[in-house]
Design a protein around this motif. Structure first.
Motif, PDB file in Angstrom:
ATOM      1  N   LEU A  26       0.970  -1.670   0.130  1.00 39.44           N
ATOM      2  CA  LEU A  26      -0.067  -0.095   0.067  1.00 39.44           C
ATOM      3  C   LEU A  26       1.454   1.627   0.233  1.00 39.44           C
ATOM      4  O   LEU A  26       2.010   1.243   0.758  1.00 39.44           O
ATOM      5  CB  LEU A  26      -1.053   0.066   1.480  1.00 39.44           C
ATOM      6  CG  LEU A  26      -2.050  -1.410   1.564  1.00 39.44           C
ATOM      7  CD1 LEU A  26      -2.729  -0.915   2.897  1.00 39.44           C
ATOM      8  CD2 LEU A  26      -2.652  -1.406  -0.528  1.00 39.44           C
ATOM      9  N   GLU A  29       3.802   2.148   3.065  1.00 41.84           N
ATOM     10  CA  GLU A  29       3.811   1.355   3.961  1.00 41.84           C
ATOM     11  C   GLU A  29       5.912   1.109   3.826  1.00 41.84           C
ATOM     12  O   GLU A  29       6.020   1.332   2.786  1.00 41.84           O
ATOM     13  CB  GLU A  29       3.240   0.247   3.212  1.00 41.84           C
ATOM     14  CG  GLU A  29       2.508  -0.667   3.962  1.00 41.84           C
ATOM     15  CD  GLU A  29       2.423  -2.024   3.105  1.00 41.84           C
ATOM     16  OE1 GLU A  29       3.070  -2.734   3.823  1.00 41.84           O
ATOM     17  OE2 GLU A  29       1.579  -2.520   2.223  1.00 41.84           O
ATOM     18  N   MET A  30       5.853   0.423   4.457  1.00 46.34           N
ATOM     19  CA  MET A  30       7.410   0.452   5.111  1.00 46.34           C
ATOM     20  C   MET A  30       7.852  -0.854   4.981  1.00 46.34           C
ATOM     21  O   MET A  30       7.207  -1.572   5.668  1.00 46.34           O
ATOM     22  CB  MET A  30       8.265   1.477   5.555  1.00 46.34           C
ATOM     23  CG  MET A  30       9.982   0.745   6.249  1.00 46.34           C
ATOM     24  SD  MET A  30      10.555   2.073   7.321  1.00 46.34           S
ATOM     25  CE  MET A  30      12.158   1.215   7.378  1.00 46.34           C
ATOM     26  N   HIS A 184       9.600   7.214   5.841  1.00 48.49           N
ATOM     27  CA  HIS A 184       8.516   5.808   5.429  1.00 48.49           C
ATOM     28  C   HIS A 184       7.491   7.338   6.180  1.00 48.49           C
ATOM     29  O   HIS A 184       6.719   7.231   5.579  1.00 48.49           O
ATOM     30  CB  HIS A 184       8.685   5.010   6.392  1.00 48.49           C
ATOM     31  CG  HIS A 184       7.345   4.465   6.895  1.00 48.49           C
ATOM     32  ND1 HIS A 184       5.872   3.539   6.068  1.00 48.49           N
ATOM     33  CD2 HIS A 184       7.122   4.244   8.529  1.00 48.49           C
ATOM     34  CE1 HIS A 184       5.366   3.393   7.097  1.00 48.49           C
ATOM     35  NE2 HIS A 184       6.516   3.799   8.120  1.00 48.49           N
ATOM     36  N   ASN A 204      10.215  -5.227  13.174  1.00 50.04           N
ATOM     37  CA  ASN A 204       9.335  -5.232  13.032  1.00 50.04           C
ATOM     38  C   ASN A 204       8.339  -5.020  12.200  1.00 50.04           C
ATOM     39  O   ASN A 204       7.880  -4.309  12.974  1.00 50.04           O
ATOM     40  CB  ASN A 204       9.201  -4.901  14.579  1.00 50.04           C
ATOM     41  CG  ASN A 204       7.472  -5.986  15.423  1.00 50.04           C
ATOM     42  OD1 ASN A 204       7.438  -7.043  14.890  1.00 50.04           O
ATOM     43  ND2 ASN A 204       6.884  -4.925  16.459  1.00 50.04           N
ATOM     44  N   LYS A 205       8.529  -4.835  11.553  1.00 45.39           N
ATOM     45  CA  LYS A 205       7.960  -4.564  10.024  1.00 45.39           C
ATOM     46  C   LYS A 205       7.551  -5.689   9.521  1.00 45.39           C
ATOM     47  O   LYS A 205       8.048  -7.033   8.868  1.00 45.39           O
ATOM     48  CB  LYS A 205       8.146  -3.666   8.681  1.00 45.39           C
ATOM     49  CG  LYS A 205       9.039  -2.541   9.985  1.00 45.39           C
ATOM     50  CD  LYS A 205       7.901  -1.365   9.524  1.00 45.39           C
ATOM     51  CE  LYS A 205       7.972  -0.038  10.621  1.00 45.39           C
ATOM     52  NZ  LYS A 205       6.831   0.604  10.716  1.00 45.39           N
ATOM     53  N   ARG A 206       6.692  -5.485   8.690  1.00 45.00           N
ATOM     54  CA  ARG A 206       6.177  -7.070   7.078  1.00 45.00           C
ATOM     55  C   ARG A 206       7.177  -6.621   6.542  1.00 45.00           C
ATOM     56  O   ARG A 206       8.003  -6.473   6.450  1.00 45.00           O
ATOM     57  CB  ARG A 206       5.009  -5.528   6.061  1.00 45.00           C
ATOM     58  CG  ARG A 206       4.695  -6.780   5.393  1.00 45.00           C
ATOM     59  CD  ARG A 206       3.587  -6.434   4.302  1.00 45.00           C
ATOM     60  NE  ARG A 206       3.605  -6.942   3.366  1.00 45.00           N
ATOM     61  CZ  ARG A 206       2.578  -6.915   2.066  1.00 45.00           C
ATOM     62  NH1 ARG A 206       2.467  -5.395   2.191  1.00 45.00           N
ATOM     63  NH2 ARG A 206       2.265  -7.534   1.587  1.00 45.00           N
ATOM     64  N   ASP A 218       4.288 -13.340   4.285  1.00 44.61           N
ATOM     65  CA  ASP A 218       4.081 -12.097   4.246  1.00 44.61           C
ATOM     66  C   ASP A 218       3.211 -11.661   5.290  1.00 44.61           C
ATOM     67  O   ASP A 218       2.760 -11.928   5.495  1.00 44.61           O
ATOM     68  CB  ASP A 218       3.141 -12.263   3.007  1.00 44.61           C
ATOM     69  CG  ASP A 218       2.870 -11.024   2.572  1.00 44.61           C
ATOM     70  OD1 ASP A 218       3.225 -10.072   3.469  1.00 44.61           O
ATOM     71  OD2 ASP A 218       1.989  -9.945   2.228  1.00 44.61           O
ATOM     72  N   VAL A 220       4.537  -9.360   9.470  1.00 48.19           N
ATOM     73  CA  VAL A 220       5.372  -9.159  10.408  1.00 48.19           C
ATOM     74  C   VAL A 220       6.273 -10.517  10.747  1.00 48.19           C
ATOM     75  O   VAL A 220       6.182 -11.929  11.212  1.00 48.19           O
ATOM     76  CB  VAL A 220       4.963  -8.902  12.237  1.00 48.19           C
ATOM     77  CG1 VAL A 220       4.852  -6.755  11.360  1.00 48.19           C
ATOM     78  CG2 VAL A 220       3.735  -9.294  12.742  1.00 48.19           C
TER      79      VAL A 220
END
Ligand code: ADP
Ligand code: ADP
Length: 222
Positions: A26, A29-30, A184, A204-206, A218, A220
């Protein structure tokens, strides 16, 4: 911002570097892209940059199917994407300022506009005082920040980074991550390829995880 619809990439050698990859990113997003060497991370980024074409499926950027992009649209399209490499690909025959100015000069920006934007970009990476230096005289972390300034000098909506912290120790790589976070936070979509598991845990990101060209994760991590 980015959509992969059942994307397969088979190189001329017959090797399938990506197999039916589906995901959506999206705007703003980061996220991270991970996998062992050879998993297909660079291939995935090259498809977004139209440096390679899918063998099957479609890549969309900003809802535009890339297979329909004409050669005349390509330079304008690429202007909206900033790219950072591990080996930052700086030119050592010119100053920091001229390295960062290069994309704007290529794009034909007027002189005064170039000066304004280059200094704004150097300010963001905290290197304004080094604009006259040769990049060879800078530390590894500083060189990588010059690479980032050059990637964002066009104010791209999308920032792609391929192993941007590969040669840096943890402290410096945190510094670089802080910079990406700042972009971001002002709305830039940021996608970073890395195989640094500790970094992924800290952030701690996607995370999109590739194994031999297949998207197997896909979300975290922990
Ligand atoms: P990563 O970035 O995850 O290390 P790459 O996308 O660079 O992975 O490579 C994925 C696979 O595709 C590797 O096996 C690599 O050897 C192969 N590959 C990459 N580029 C080419 C190419 N131009 N021609 C043939 N095979 C390639
Ligand atoms: P941030 O706190 O950086 O603004 P968000 O609150 O937007 O991030 O999202 C929280 C986490 O969920 C982030 O790791 C983000 O990358 C991830 N995320 C956001 N959108 C999606 C999505 N469509 N699918 C999977 N993960 C997502």
């Amino acid at each position: 911002m980015i959509r992969f619809d059942s994307v397969t990439k088979r190189y001329d050698t017959g090797y399938e570097a990506l197999s039916r990859v589906d995901f959506e990113v999206l705007p703003g997003e980061m996220l991270f892209l991970t996998g062992h060497s050879g998993a297909g991370k660079s291939t995935l980024m090259k498809l977004i940059l139209l440096m390679e074409h899918p063998s099957m499926g479609q890549v969309y950027v900003d809802d535009q199917p890339l297979s329909r992009m004409s050669n005349s649209q390509l330079p304008y399209f690429r202007r909206n994407i900033g790219v950072v490499f591990q080996n930052h690909q700086l030119l050592f025959d010119r100053s920091v300022y001229d390295n960062v100015a290069l994309p704007l000069q290529v794009a034909g920006y007027p002189h005064h506009e170039i000066g304004k934007r280059v200094r704004a970009a150097l300010d963001k990476v905290d290197l304004l005082d080094k604009e006259r230096s040769n990049p060879m005289a800078l530390s590894g972390g500083e060189q990588q920040r010059v690479g980032i300034a050059r990637a964002v000098v066009n104010k791209p909506k999308l920032l792609l980074a391929d192993e941007p912290t590969g040669n840096l120790d943890p402290e410096l790589s945190n510094e670089i991550m802080t910079l990406f976070r700042q972009f971001h936070e002002v709305g830039t979509t940021v996608m970073i390829a890395t195989h640094d598991l500790e970094l992924l845990k800290r952030m701690n990101k996607r995370v999109l995880g590739l194994v031999q060209g297949k998207l197997v994760h896909d979300g975290v991590l922990w």
